[in-house]
Write an enzyme that holds these catalytic residues in place. Structure first.
Site, PDB file in Angstrom:
ATOM      1  N   GLU A  15     -55.349  53.229 -36.234  1.00 25.90           N
ATOM      2  CA  GLU A  15     -54.872  51.844 -36.218  1.00 25.90           C
ATOM      3  C   GLU A  15     -53.706  51.651 -37.196  1.00 25.90           C
ATOM      4  O   GLU A  15     -52.735  50.955 -36.901  1.00 25.90           O
ATOM      5  CB  GLU A  15     -56.009  50.885 -36.556  1.00 25.90           C
ATOM      6  CG  GLU A  15     -57.047  50.798 -35.448  1.00 25.90           C
ATOM      7  CD  GLU A  15     -58.282  50.035 -35.888  1.00 25.90           C
ATOM      8  OE1 GLU A  15     -58.176  48.825 -36.137  1.00 25.90           O
ATOM      9  OE2 GLU A  15     -59.358  50.655 -35.994  1.00 25.90           O
ATOM     10  N   ASN A  61     -65.079  53.283 -37.486  1.00 28.44           N
ATOM     11  CA  ASN A  61     -63.785  52.753 -37.044  1.00 28.44           C
ATOM     12  C   ASN A  61     -62.643  53.765 -37.159  1.00 28.44           C
ATOM     13  O   ASN A  61     -62.590  54.529 -38.114  1.00 28.44           O
ATOM     14  CB  ASN A  61     -63.421  51.511 -37.876  1.00 28.44           C
ATOM     15  CG  ASN A  61     -64.395  50.371 -37.660  1.00 28.44           C
ATOM     16  OD1 ASN A  61     -64.961  50.234 -36.572  1.00 28.44           O
ATOM     17  ND2 ASN A  61     -64.601  49.568 -38.692  1.00 28.44           N
ATOM     18  N   THR A 112     -52.639  55.584 -14.542  1.00 29.17           N
ATOM     19  CA  THR A 112     -51.455  54.726 -14.500  1.00 29.17           C
ATOM     20  C   THR A 112     -52.002  53.306 -14.585  1.00 29.17           C
ATOM     21  O   THR A 112     -53.111  53.040 -14.088  1.00 29.17           O
ATOM     22  CB  THR A 112     -50.641  54.892 -13.198  1.00 29.17           C
ATOM     23  OG1 THR A 112     -51.445  54.489 -12.096  1.00 29.17           O
ATOM     24  CG2 THR A 112     -50.175  56.332 -12.994  1.00 29.17           C
ATOM     25  N   HIS A 113     -51.279  52.425 -15.219  1.00 31.47           N
ATOM     26  CA  HIS A 113     -51.758  51.041 -15.431  1.00 31.47           C
ATOM     27  C   HIS A 113     -53.111  51.029 -16.158  1.00 31.47           C
ATOM     28  O   HIS A 113     -53.875  50.074 -16.014  1.00 31.47           O
ATOM     29  CB  HIS A 113     -51.893  50.278 -14.108  1.00 31.47           C
ATOM     30  CG  HIS A 113     -50.698  50.397 -13.217  1.00 31.47           C
ATOM     31  ND1 HIS A 113     -49.645  49.502 -13.245  1.00 31.47           N
ATOM     32  CD2 HIS A 113     -50.372  51.319 -12.281  1.00 31.47           C
ATOM     33  CE1 HIS A 113     -48.734  49.865 -12.352  1.00 31.47           C
ATOM     34  NE2 HIS A 113     -49.145  50.977 -11.753  1.00 31.47           N
ATOM     35  N   SER A 167     -67.846  49.753 -41.595  1.00 32.53           N
ATOM     36  CA  SER A 167     -67.727  48.310 -41.734  1.00 32.53           C
ATOM     37  C   SER A 167     -68.620  47.873 -42.882  1.00 32.53           C
ATOM     38  O   SER A 167     -69.705  48.418 -43.082  1.00 32.53           O
ATOM     39  CB  SER A 167     -68.182  47.622 -40.442  1.00 32.53           C
ATOM     40  OG  SER A 167     -68.562  46.288 -40.713  1.00 32.53           O
ATOM     41  N   SER A 184     -29.631  48.984 -58.743  1.00 32.56           N
ATOM     42  CA  SER A 184     -30.319  49.759 -57.702  1.00 32.56           C
ATOM     43  C   SER A 184     -31.162  50.858 -58.329  1.00 32.56           C
ATOM     44  O   SER A 184     -31.801  51.641 -57.635  1.00 32.56           O
ATOM     45  CB  SER A 184     -29.294  50.375 -56.745  1.00 32.56           C
ATOM     46  OG  SER A 184     -28.330  51.127 -57.470  1.00 32.56           O
ATOM     47  N   GLN A 233     -25.811  49.026 -50.459  1.00 31.55           N
ATOM     48  CA  GLN A 233     -26.894  49.372 -51.367  1.00 31.55           C
ATOM     49  C   GLN A 233     -28.259  49.113 -50.711  1.00 31.55           C
ATOM     50  O   GLN A 233     -29.260  49.697 -51.114  1.00 31.55           O
ATOM     51  CB  GLN A 233     -26.751  48.551 -52.663  1.00 31.55           C
ATOM     52  CG  GLN A 233     -27.785  48.827 -53.718  1.00 31.55           C
ATOM     53  CD  GLN A 233     -27.350  48.316 -55.078  1.00 31.55           C
ATOM     54  OE1 GLN A 233     -26.409  48.828 -55.670  1.00 31.55           O
ATOM     55  NE2 GLN A 233     -28.001  47.285 -55.566  1.00 31.55           N
ATOM     56  N   ASN A 279     -18.248  55.329 -55.053  1.00 30.57           N
ATOM     57  CA  ASN A 279     -18.313  55.106 -53.604  1.00 30.57           C
ATOM     58  C   ASN A 279     -18.475  56.410 -52.822  1.00 30.57           C
ATOM     59  O   ASN A 279     -19.309  56.494 -51.913  1.00 30.57           O
ATOM     60  CB  ASN A 279     -17.076  54.351 -53.127  1.00 30.57           C
ATOM     61  CG  ASN A 279     -16.996  52.962 -53.731  1.00 30.57           C
ATOM     62  OD1 ASN A 279     -17.955  52.504 -54.372  1.00 30.57           O
ATOM     63  ND2 ASN A 279     -15.876  52.287 -53.543  1.00 30.57           N
ATOM     64  N   LYS A 301     -71.077  50.691 -37.464  1.00 35.09           N
ATOM     65  CA  LYS A 301     -69.677  50.865 -37.067  1.00 35.09           C
ATOM     66  C   LYS A 301     -69.053  52.152 -37.612  1.00 35.09           C
ATOM     67  O   LYS A 301     -69.319  52.575 -38.722  1.00 35.09           O
ATOM     68  CB  LYS A 301     -68.821  49.680 -37.562  1.00 35.09           C
ATOM     69  CG  LYS A 301     -69.043  48.396 -36.815  1.00 35.09           C
ATOM     70  CD  LYS A 301     -68.597  48.430 -35.349  1.00 35.09           C
ATOM     71  CE  LYS A 301     -67.102  48.507 -35.187  1.00 35.09           C
ATOM     72  NZ  LYS A 301     -66.413  47.264 -35.570  1.00 35.09           N
ATOM     73  N   TYR A 326     -15.983  50.321 -48.592  1.00 37.74           N
ATOM     74  CA  TYR A 326     -17.274  50.134 -49.254  1.00 37.74           C
ATOM     75  C   TYR A 326     -17.549  48.665 -49.507  1.00 37.74           C
ATOM     76  O   TYR A 326     -16.666  47.889 -49.888  1.00 37.74           O
ATOM     77  CB  TYR A 326     -17.323  50.901 -50.595  1.00 37.74           C
ATOM     78  CG  TYR A 326     -18.633  50.661 -51.333  1.00 37.74           C
ATOM     79  CD1 TYR A 326     -19.763  51.388 -51.003  1.00 37.74           C
ATOM     80  CD2 TYR A 326     -18.736  49.659 -52.298  1.00 37.74           C
ATOM     81  CE1 TYR A 326     -20.980  51.133 -51.632  1.00 37.74           C
ATOM     82  CE2 TYR A 326     -19.944  49.402 -52.926  1.00 37.74           C
ATOM     83  CZ  TYR A 326     -21.071  50.145 -52.586  1.00 37.74           C
ATOM     84  OH  TYR A 326     -22.265  49.888 -53.204  1.00 37.74           O
TER      85      TYR A 326
HETATM   86  N1  ARG Z   1     -25.681  51.360 -56.179  1.00 33.72           N
HETATM   87  C1  ARG Z   1     -24.529  51.432 -55.371  1.00 33.72           C
HETATM   88  C2  ARG Z   1     -24.909  51.592 -53.913  1.00 33.72           C
HETATM   89  O1  ARG Z   1     -25.999  51.934 -53.677  1.00 33.72           O
HETATM   90  C3  ARG Z   1     -23.667  52.582 -55.808  1.00 33.72           C
HETATM   91  C4  ARG Z   1     -22.216  52.444 -55.501  1.00 33.72           C
HETATM   92  C5  ARG Z   1     -21.600  51.405 -56.346  1.00 33.72           C
HETATM   93  N2  ARG Z   1     -20.212  51.264 -56.081  1.00 33.72           N
HETATM   94  C6  ARG Z   1     -19.544  50.188 -56.412  1.00 33.72           C
HETATM   95  N3  ARG Z   1     -18.294  50.143 -56.109  1.00 33.72           N
HETATM   96  N4  ARG Z   1     -20.128  49.186 -56.983  1.00 33.72           N
HETATM   97  O2  ARG Z   1     -24.146  51.367 -53.034  1.00 33.72           O
END
Ligand code: ARG
Length: 486
Positions: free
Chosen positions: A296, A291, A161-162, A283, A29, A328, A116, A289, A323
Site C-alpha cells: 500500500e 495487512n 481484462t477489466h 491491526s 540551500s 535551486q 552557476n 488482520k 541561471y
Molecule cells: N544554491 C544555488 C542553487 O542551487 C547555487 C548556485 C547559486 N548561484 C547564484 N548565482 N546564486 O542553484
C-alpha cells in the site's frame, strides 16, 4: 560555528549591510545541497588540478588546494563535515572549510568558475551516481520477479481484462510482464544517465571564461562522456534532472501497479498470495488482520514521485536564460524522488521473494467463469467457421450454461453437438494446460514461449548488471584519493 556577516559571503564585496537573517534562511540551500558535498569537492579537485596544469595558478597552489579538498572529502566520509545556514550553500561551505585548512590560497580556487556552472556540474555528478543506484534497485526487483517465474514454471492462473477472468495464463507469464516494464525502466534510466553525463564546468557564470582552461582535461578527470556545447544552456539546463524525475515517475507507476495486484491477491477474495509475516502488519483493533502495508505504501508513495516531476516542470517553464535562483528548487524534488523510489526498490524484492504463491487457488480460478470460451470459439474457427459466427455460437453456449448453472465440463455429448456440429467431432480444451499450450506464438503464454521470455530477460538483466557494475567501479575510482593526478 561563528557568525558570518555580509562581507564574509562569497558575494559580499558590493554590500554595505549584512544579510537579514530572514533572507539568509530563505535563500540558503545548505540544508539539502550538503548531499552533493562529495561531488562538489571532487569537481573542485578536478578544477584546481586543471588550473595548475594550465599555469593559470601556480602548480604548488593547485597541489595545496587539492590536498585540502581531499581532506574535506575525508571529513564528509567520516561524517565530521558540518555546515551552517551562514554557509549559504554547499559550494561556499566547502570553500569556508578549505580556507580553515589551507588558508588564503583558497581564494584562487574560484578562478575561471562560477557557482552557476559549479552547481550544474555537481548535480550532474550526483544524478549519475543516483541513476546507478536506481538501476541496481530496479535489477534487484526484476531478478526477484524472474526468480518467482523460474520457481513456478507450471502454475496457471486466470489472466484478466477489466479485472474479469479472461483466459488462463501462466503465473510466470504474468510476473514476467512486470519484468518487461522494469526492463523499459532500465532503458529510461540509461537514457537519463546519458543525458546527465555531460560536463558543465568551464561555462562560467553564463558566457564562458577568460582563462585558457582545458575543459577536456576536467571532463576526463571527472569521468564525463562529453562537455556541454553551449555555456548559456549549460548553466540553465535542468533537463537531465527532469529526465531522472520522469524515469522515477515511470518506475513508481510500475511499482504501484505491482503493489495493487499484491494487495488484491492477498485479499480473502483472491487468496492468490500470502505475504510473509515479516513483510506484513497487523491491526491495533482487529486481532485477525494481516495487512499488506508495504504494498500500500509503495502504491501511495507514487503520488509524491509524480508531484516532484510536475513541480520541477512548473519551476522550469517560466525561467528565461540563463541561471535563475528558481533552479535551486530542483534538488529537493530530485533527492525526494530518488530516495522514495530507492526505498521502495529496497523493500519490494524481499517481500516478493518471501511471499507464498497459492498455486492451488490460482489453478482453480484459472478455468472458472468460462475462461476457456475463446478456446472453444477458436476451435470452430480453425475448422472453417468464420470467427464472428464461432464467437456467437460459443457466446450462446455460455449463456445457456449460465441459465442452467453448468460449466463447459458438465455438458453432455448431445449438448455439445447441439451447440455446433463441429463440437460433435471435436471438443475444445477443458483444462488450462491444453489451453496454454495452444497459445504458442512468440510472446504468448505457452510454456515454451514463457521459458524463452525468461531466458531472454535473464540475459538482458545480466548484461545490465555488468554495465552498472563497471560504471560504479569507475565512479568509486574517480571519488577515491588514489586516483592518480593526470
Ligand atoms: N544554491 C544555488 C542553487 O542551487 C547555487 C548556485 C547559486 N548561484 C547564484 N548565482 N546564486 O542553484
Amino acid at each position: 560555528m561563528e557568525e558570518q556577516h555580509g562581507s564574509a559571503k562569497a558575494w559580499g564585496g558590493r554590500f554595505a549591510e549584512p544579510p537579514d537573517r530572514r533572507l539568509e534562511a530563505f535563500n540558503a540551500s545548505v540544508t539539502f545541497d550538503v548531499r552533493m558535498a562529495r561531488e562538489d569537492i571532487r569537481g573542485s579537485i578536478a578544477h584546481a588540478r586543471m588550473l595548475g596544469q594550465q599555469g593559470i595558478i601556480p602548480a604548488a597552489d593547485a597541489a595545496e588546494l587539492e590536498r585540502g579538498l581531499w581532506q574535506i572529502l575525508g571529513e564528509v566520509d567520516a561524517g565530521s563535515f558540518s555546515l551552517t545556514i551562514a554557509d549559504e550553500d554547499v559550494h561556499t561551505g566547502v570553500e569556508r572549510r578549505l580556507r580553515e585548512i589551507v588558508g588564503p590560497v583558497t581564494g584562487k580556487l574560484h578562478t575561471g568558475r562560477s557557482r552557476n556552472d559549479q552547481v550544474a556540474n555537481d548535480l550532474r555528478l550526483w544524478t549519475k551516481g543516483a541513476l546507478l543506484g536506481l538501476m541496481a534497485g530496479v535489477l534487484d526487483l526484476a531478478e526477484a520477479l524472474a526468480d518467482v517465474a523460474a520457481a513456478n514454471p507450471g502454475v496457471t492462473m486466470p489472466g484478466y481484462t477489466h479485472l474479469q477472468r479472461a483466459q488462463p495464463v501462466l503465473l510466470a507469464h504474468h510476473v514476467l510482464a512486470y519484468v518487461a516494464m522494469l526492463e523499459r525502466d532500465l532503458d529510461r534510466l540509461d537514457d537519463a544517465y546519458r543525458r546527465a553525463d555531460v560536463m558543465a564546468l568551464g561555462s562560467g557564470a553564463l558566457a564562458g571564461v577568460t582563462y585558457p582552461i582545458d575543459r577536456e582535461a576536467t571532463r576526463a578527470d571527472l569521468g564525463f562522456a562529453a562537455i556541454s556545447a553551449n555555456s548559456l544552456d549549460a548553466v540553465s539546463d535542468r533537463d537531465f534532472v527532469l529526465d531522472a524525475l520522469y524515469a522515477c515517475a515511470m518506475i513508481a507507476m510500475h511499482l504501484s501497479r505491482l503493489a495493487e495486484e499484491i494487495i488484491l491477491w492477498a485479499s480473502a477474495e483472491f487468496r492468490f498470495v500470502e505475504l510473509a509475516d515479516a513483510f506484513s502488519t497487523g491491526s491495533s483493533i482487529m486481532p485477525q488482520k494481516k495487512n499488506p502495508d508495504v504494498a500500500e505504501l509503495a502504491r501511495g508513495k507514487t503520488g509524491r514521485v509524480y508531484g516532484n516531476l510536475v513541480a520541477l516542470l512548473t519551476v522550469a517553464k517560466g525561467t528565461p536564460l540563463t541561471y535563475n535562483k528558481d533552479f535551486q528548487e530542483d534538488k529537493e524534488a530530485l533527492f525526494d524522488s530518488v530516495d522514495t523510489v530507492l526505498a521502495t526498490l529496497d523493500v519490494l524484492p524481499p517481500m516478493i521473494r518471501t511471499a507464498r504463491w497459492r498455486a492451488d487457488r490460482m489453478a482453480e480460478a484459472a478455468i472458472a467463469d468460462f475462461s476457456l470460451a475463446t478456446d472453444a470459439a477458436d476451435l470452430l474457427a480453425r475448422r472453417g467457421v468464420p470467427f464472428r459466427e464461432a464467437h456467437e455460437v460459443t457466446g450462446k453456449l455460455v449463456a445457456s450454461c449460465l441459465t442452467q448453472g453448468k460449466t463447459f465440463a458438465d455438458l453432455t455429448e448431445a449438448e455439445w453437438a447441439a451447440a455446433h456440429p463441429v463440437f460433435a467431432e471435436e471438443r475444445p480444451p477443458l483444462t488450462a494446460p491444453e489451453s496454454l499450450a495452444s497459445r504458442d506464438v512468440p510472446g504468448g503464454t505457452a510454456p515454451r514461449r514463457v521459458a524463452a521470455q525468461l531466458a531472454a530477460a535473464s540475459d538482458a538483466m545480466l548484461q545490465a548488471r555488468n554495465r552498472v557494475a563497471s560504471r560504479q567501479a569507475a565512479w568509486s575510482a574517480m571519488m577515491s584519493p588514489g586516483d592518480p593526478v593526470p
